[in-house]
Design a protein around this motif. Structure first.
Motif, PDB file in Angstrom:
ATOM      1  N   GLY A 171       0.790  -1.223   0.000  1.00  0.00           N
ATOM      2  CA  GLY A 171       0.000   0.000   0.000  1.00  0.00           C
ATOM      3  C   GLY A 171       0.820   1.269   0.000  1.00  0.00           C
ATOM      4  O   GLY A 171       0.249   2.361   0.135  1.00  0.00           O
ATOM      5  N   VAL A 182       2.772   4.471  -1.257  1.00  0.00           N
ATOM      6  CA  VAL A 182       2.722   5.342  -2.414  1.00  0.00           C
ATOM      7  C   VAL A 182       4.150   5.649  -2.846  1.00  0.00           C
ATOM      8  O   VAL A 182       5.062   5.784  -2.027  1.00  0.00           O
ATOM      9  CB  VAL A 182       1.963   6.649  -2.085  1.00  0.00           C
ATOM     10  N   GLU A 183       4.378   5.720  -4.157  1.00  0.00           N
ATOM     11  CA  GLU A 183       5.694   6.074  -4.676  1.00  0.00           C
ATOM     12  C   GLU A 183       5.930   7.575  -4.488  1.00  0.00           C
ATOM     13  O   GLU A 183       5.047   8.393  -4.756  1.00  0.00           O
ATOM     14  CB  GLU A 183       5.808   5.708  -6.150  1.00  0.00           C
ATOM     15  N   ALA A 214       5.085   9.964  -7.240  1.00  0.00           N
ATOM     16  CA  ALA A 214       3.676  10.186  -7.565  1.00  0.00           C
ATOM     17  C   ALA A 214       3.049  11.288  -6.707  1.00  0.00           C
ATOM     18  O   ALA A 214       1.892  11.652  -6.931  1.00  0.00           O
ATOM     19  CB  ALA A 214       2.888   8.882  -7.394  1.00  0.00           C
ATOM     20  N   LEU A 215       3.795  11.812  -5.763  1.00  0.00           N
ATOM     21  CA  LEU A 215       3.269  12.833  -4.861  1.00  0.00           C
ATOM     22  C   LEU A 215       3.339  14.224  -5.500  1.00  0.00           C
ATOM     23  O   LEU A 215       4.100  14.450  -6.440  1.00  0.00           O
ATOM     24  CB  LEU A 215       4.072  12.837  -3.560  1.00  0.00           C
ATOM     25  N   ARG A 256       6.972  15.798  -2.602  1.00  0.00           N
ATOM     26  CA  ARG A 256       8.183  15.116  -3.068  1.00  0.00           C
ATOM     27  C   ARG A 256       9.422  15.708  -2.403  1.00  0.00           C
ATOM     28  O   ARG A 256      10.316  14.978  -1.980  1.00  0.00           O
ATOM     29  CB  ARG A 256       8.301  15.216  -4.594  1.00  0.00           C
ATOM     30  N   SER A 284      -0.855  15.985  -0.304  1.00  0.00           N
ATOM     31  CA  SER A 284      -1.651  14.783  -0.065  1.00  0.00           C
ATOM     32  C   SER A 284      -1.165  14.061   1.185  1.00  0.00           C
ATOM     33  O   SER A 284      -1.932  13.351   1.848  1.00  0.00           O
ATOM     34  CB  SER A 284      -1.579  13.840  -1.272  1.00  0.00           C
ATOM     35  N   PRO A 329      -1.668   9.082   2.598  1.00  0.00           N
ATOM     36  CA  PRO A 329      -1.004   7.776   2.707  1.00  0.00           C
ATOM     37  C   PRO A 329      -0.292   7.628   4.046  1.00  0.00           C
ATOM     38  O   PRO A 329       0.122   8.623   4.663  1.00  0.00           O
ATOM     39  CB  PRO A 329       0.000   7.797   1.545  1.00  0.00           C
ATOM     40  N   VAL A 352       5.302   5.454   2.327  1.00  0.00           N
ATOM     41  CA  VAL A 352       5.833   5.984   1.083  1.00  0.00           C
ATOM     42  C   VAL A 352       7.100   5.208   0.725  1.00  0.00           C
ATOM     43  O   VAL A 352       7.886   4.840   1.602  1.00  0.00           O
ATOM     44  CB  VAL A 352       6.130   7.494   1.199  1.00  0.00           C
TER      45      VAL A 352
END
Length: 334
Positions: free
Chosen positions: A144, A146-147, A150-151, A156, A197, A204, A207
């Motif tokens: 689950g 998140v990369e 992708a943020l 990032r 996010s 999330p 990460v």
């Protein structure tokens, strides 16, 4: 090292061998006073041209190039108005490293003073190795996560900096000074907070950064931050006056064409085209250049003790109408 350097060294030394022989004992080794290791290393001089004026390097002109500092603060100080910023200095300048700017032919020294303190609450992002958390219980579920790529951009950057802190936690290594704060990343930009996010209630909880999965922890903590008032002082109203101010501040040595012998000028020429090096005892030509640069600790004493605490080894020199950054450093003989 370049093969041409030893031959150049011999050519330059040929005409002054008797002088060197008579003075070598007085000069001594540039390190430790022991000549034993001098043949195993060279003193290398490099000069990098930085232009014909210092204004191009040190003075910002907002009409030509978008500056990195607060242009609204510059407009305010020109108009005699108060302008304040919180936490970050408006011009990112210090007493030792001032910022200069020009407007309509008038030159300003820009700075700031602390005029207040502000209490505020900031989100702080910290990351913890998810696999490490589960090492003593059961393997972590990384599906689950998140990369990081992708943020949103602000997240990032936050994750990247918090990653440095997490990687250093428990190790002997350091973290980037000025980026990591309170063991993570502190969100201060309102636009980054609004677009985040990671900070959202449904954000999330894990990460993935460079093949490592981290558990995300966000805390809202109290900060006491300085409030800066922008300052601006008119220091010159002509390019020539501004150039004189910068020369007085930045240039440590000035060498006119007639100050050096042809051999010494050739040392300068070589140093400005890749570098020049010699082992001790130095030729008279090289010694003359070192004296002209006011780098006498390399000649007159033990650079490790006599030169300790000085700024020897680097600086700015004006030669033949141009400015150069120079650097001296010992290297193994090739």
């Amino acid at each position: 090292m370049h093969e041409r350097t030893p031959s150049r060294r011999r050519v330059l030394a040929g005409g002054v061998a008797a002088v060197i022989g008579a003075t070598a004992g007085c000069l001594g080794g540039p390190l430790g006073g022991d000549d034993t290791g001098d043949a195993d290393r060279v003193l290398r001089l490099t000069l990098d041209a930085v232009g014909e004026t210092l204004r191009d390097r040190f003075v910002d002109d907002p009409t030509e190039t978008e500056p990195t500092w607060d242009t609204a603060a510059f407009a305010a100080v020109r108009d005699g108005e108060h302008y304040t910023t919180q936490y970050r200095k408006p011009f990112f300048s210090t007493t030792d490293d001032p910022r200069y700017a020009v407007h309509d032919g008038t030159y300003y020294r820009l700075g700031s003073v602390v005029v207040d303190e502000a209490e505020t609450t900031r989100p702080v992002l910290r990351l913890y190795d998810a696999d490490g958390d589960a090492a003593e219980s059961e393997p972590s579920d990384t599906a689950g996560a998140v990369e990081a790529d992708a943020l949103p951009p602000g997240d990032r950057r936050a994750v990247e900096i918090a990653h440095f802190a997490a990687r250093a936690r428990g190790n002997g290594g350091g973290v980037p000074i000025g980026l990591v704060e309170r063991g993570g990343y502190v969100y201060r930009r309102p636009d980054a907070i609004d677009a985040s996010s990671v900070l959202a209630d449904d954000g999330p909880d894990r990460v993935a950064v460079r093949d490592t999965v981290y558990r995300i922890e966000v805390a809202r903590e109290r900060f006491y931050e300085p409030v800066y008032r922008a300052t601006g002082t008119v220091i010159a109203e002509s390019p020539e006056r501004m150039e004189a101010i910068l020369r007085a501040r930045e240039v440590g040595a000035r060498i006119a064409e007639g100050d050096l012998s042809p051999d010494a000028r050739e040392v300068i020429e070589s140093a400005s085209h890749g570098g020049y090096e010699e082992s001790h005892p130095y030729s008279e030509a090289y010694a003359a250049v070192l004296r002209a640069l006011h780098e006498r600790p390399y000649l007159d004493g033990n650079i490790e003790s006599d030169g300790a605490g000085t700024e020897s080894g680097a600086g700015t020199v004006r030669h033949a109408g141009r400015y150069y950054d120079y650097r001296l450093r010992f290297e193994p003989a090739g």
